[in-house]
Each structure stands twice: as C-alpha cells, then as structure tokens.
Motif scaffolding. Structure first.
Motif: not given
Length: 369
Positions: A88-98
């Motif tokens: 969830a934290h990484l999702a907030a800091h990225t846009e495209r990568i799976r």
C-alpha cells in the motif's frame, strides 16, 4: 450470445495481460524486482522502508516489470512481515509498475483476510496488483505456531489446495448456493460492482506448488535464489503438468535470482558476502541485522561455514554489470524462464540501488518519464 462471448474473451485477455511482461532493451525476458526490505546493522526499519520506496521508483523509471515483497517473520534483518501494508505504501509512491506479494504465506492467514487486503490494494492501484501465494510459513516452527495459533503446522500446508480454492472464491465472490460462505463477501470486491482482481500466482521451492500451478493453469514463481538445485526439475514439472485455463493458455514461469552488480568485481564480492554471512547466522539459529561489508570481511568462517558460503555464493550472480548480465542470460538459457525477478541482498540501500541501475544500463533498459 456473441456479445457476451466477446466480453469473456476480453476479460481473459485482460487477465493474461496482467501476468505476461514484455522484455525491454536487450533483455531476453522481462526483468522484475523481489524485495525483502532488508535492515542492515546500524540502520532502522524506517530507513529500510524508505530504501524500498527508492528502489521501487527506480525500477518503475527503468522499465522493470513488477516489484514483489516477500513475507517473513521474526527475522531482525528483514522488515517485510506485512506485505500488504508495504505494498500500500509503495502504491502511493509509484504509478505504473506492478506490485505484489512474493509471497503471502497462505497457511498463516484466513483466506477472507487475504481477499480483503488484496481487494483493498486493487482498489488503491487498479490493474497493478499481483497476489503470489506460498505454503511455507516464512519463518521457524515456533513463530509459525504463534502466527497460526496452533501447533499443527503440517495441517496448514496439507490444506493449501483447499485454502486456495476458498481464497479464489472470495476474490471472485462466487461461492455456490448452500455453501456456508455464500452470503459472505470480501470487500472491496465484485459485490460492489464490476472490478478487476489480482491474478493469483503460486510460489514454490520444490515440486508441490509447481505441479499444482500447472494443473490449475496458473503462473508459477520458483525460488531459485535459495533452492537452485530444484529449479530445472520444478519448472519441468510445471510445464509437463500445465493445463490451459481462463488465466493462461500456456505456462508462464518466473524465477527469483539473487544478483548484485557493482562498478568493480571486488566491491560486488564484498557486498554479497554480507548476505552470505547473514544466511550462515540464520541457518545456525543466530538471526540478526544484515552485517556490514567490513564485518563480513573480518569474520572468521569455520570450515563448515565456509563450505556453506561457497555453495551459497555460487548461486548469487555478482560482479560487474557485464558479468551479471552474462550470468542472468545464462540462467535464462538454462532454465527457459519467462521472467527474472532479481533480488539484491546487501547491507546498504546504496549498493542495492546502484546494482539495479547498473543492471538496467547493461540491458539498455529505457529511462521512462
């Protein structure tokens, strides 16, 4: 009727698109990242998580296909005990990568809880989430018993196929009428309206999950980085067992590989020795933070420990960028892997970041905006 069939075909294509990656640059297969959120001596879990964000951003910018986090428990040198929280934290800091789990250890959790967690992640980052599942505890027996609130650990592993079916039905919201869970809905999920859902992957280090993934027509990820002797037999078993499904029409196998590139070969050796010493301590019941390169170089290995380290490092692709590229290409040729998931275990975040940058450069991966 034809219109409905078209919708089903498009849905199947969408599921497949979420699994198969595209090789970029001169790479023979898609390249991805496996992260243990390692904590080095003298550093903190906060710094480790920040490093993971930095690596995820770098991986996205340089065209790596996916970024997975592995579940481990009671290991001071690993801060990835809660993959869903980190994702969830990484999702907030990225846009495209799976983003995904490599993996969540299914016997440690109720299937409904996993379905809810990954349904939430899918709502946060639609179309970007993978759900990789393992049947091992990801820790020692005592910790596994504390997690599961039972000493019957084999029961959890033996029930893995049944747990997998239950989890899949929660994700699809399709328990049959009369089932005790027919009126229970995992939310966020399909009960709230049309939505995608994370593709399920099976993970393994032996033949059990390889065969099960093949029979179910699911993608398979093998832990070559700590079970190299079983890689080819497991992949052969997966391919031989494979039956086409709505998810995949042909096998798709990822292998996790430990690899670290540095500007000089000697520096790469210094960095990977820290991971080797960490494994020695873990295997001898002395887990701790990842040692510094200086600590690893000064350590006096016993003959038995030296034998273990030599065997461990023989499966770690390390050296200059060109040497790592050659080693990874050889591994693809030998195993026929459809994708490589690189894990760089070292003491400091700087060395890991530099490694992924060097690997991207070696393969001419693009720098994306």
């Amino acid at each position: 009727m034809d219109d409905n069939r078209g919708d089903e075909n498009r849905a199947d294509e969408s599921r497949t698109d979420r699994i198969r990656g595209t090789a970029l640059g001169t790479a023979r297969v898609p390249l991805s990242v496996l992260d243990l959120v390692t904590v080095g001596g003298g550093r903190t879990a906060t710094q480790a998580v920040r490093t993971s964000v930095d690596i995820a951003r770098l991986a996205e910018r340089r065209g790596f296909h996916r970024y997975w986090v592995a579940e481990h428990h009671s290991m001071p040198g690993v801060a990835s005990s809660s993959p869903a929280v980190i994702l969830a934290h990484l999702a907030a800091h990225t846009e495209r990568i799976r983003l995904g789990s490599g993996g969540v250890m299914l016997p440690n959790h109720a299937p409904l809880v996993i379905a809810e967690q990954f349904g939430t992640l899918e709502a946060m980052a639609p179309g970007r989430i993978d759900l990789g599942l393992g049947r091992a505890p990801g820790t020692d027996g005592a910790t596994a018993a504390a997690l599961r609130r039972t000493d019957r650990l084999n029961e959890g592993a033996d029930d893995f196929p049944q747990q997998l079916v239950e989890l899949t039905r929660f994700l699809d919201d399709d328990f049959p009428d009369g089932h005790p869970y027919a009126r229970i809905h995992a939310v966020p999920g399909p009960v709230q309206g049309p939505t995608g859902r994370p593709p399920i992957w099976l993970l393994g280090s032996s033949g059990f999950s390889a065969r099960l993934a093949g029979v179910l027509g699911l993608p398979f990820a093998f832990a070559h980085h700590f079970s190299a002797q079983n890689t080819v037999p497991a992949l052969d078993l997966y391919r031989e067992s494979f039956k086409p499904s709505v998810v995949l029409d042909a096998p798709y196998a990822v292998i996790g590989v430990s690899a670290l590139a540095a500007d000089e070969e000697r520096e790469a050796r210094r960095q990977v020795l820290t991971g080797a010493l960490s494994m020695v301590r873990l295997r001898t019941g002395r887990p701790g933070l990842i040692p510094t390169p200086e600590e690893a170089e000064a350590y006096t290995f016993s003959p038995m420990e030296r034998e273990f380290v030599d065997g461990w490092l023989s499966n770690v692709v390390h050296g200059t960028a060109d040497e790592v590229r050659a080693g990874l290409d050889e591994l693809v040729g030998r195993t026929g892997a459809d994708e490589l998931m690189v894990t760089a275990n070292a003491h400091g975040g700087e060395a890991r970041l530099r490694s992924y940058e060097l690997i991207a450069d070696a393969y001419g991966l693009p720098t994306l905006g």
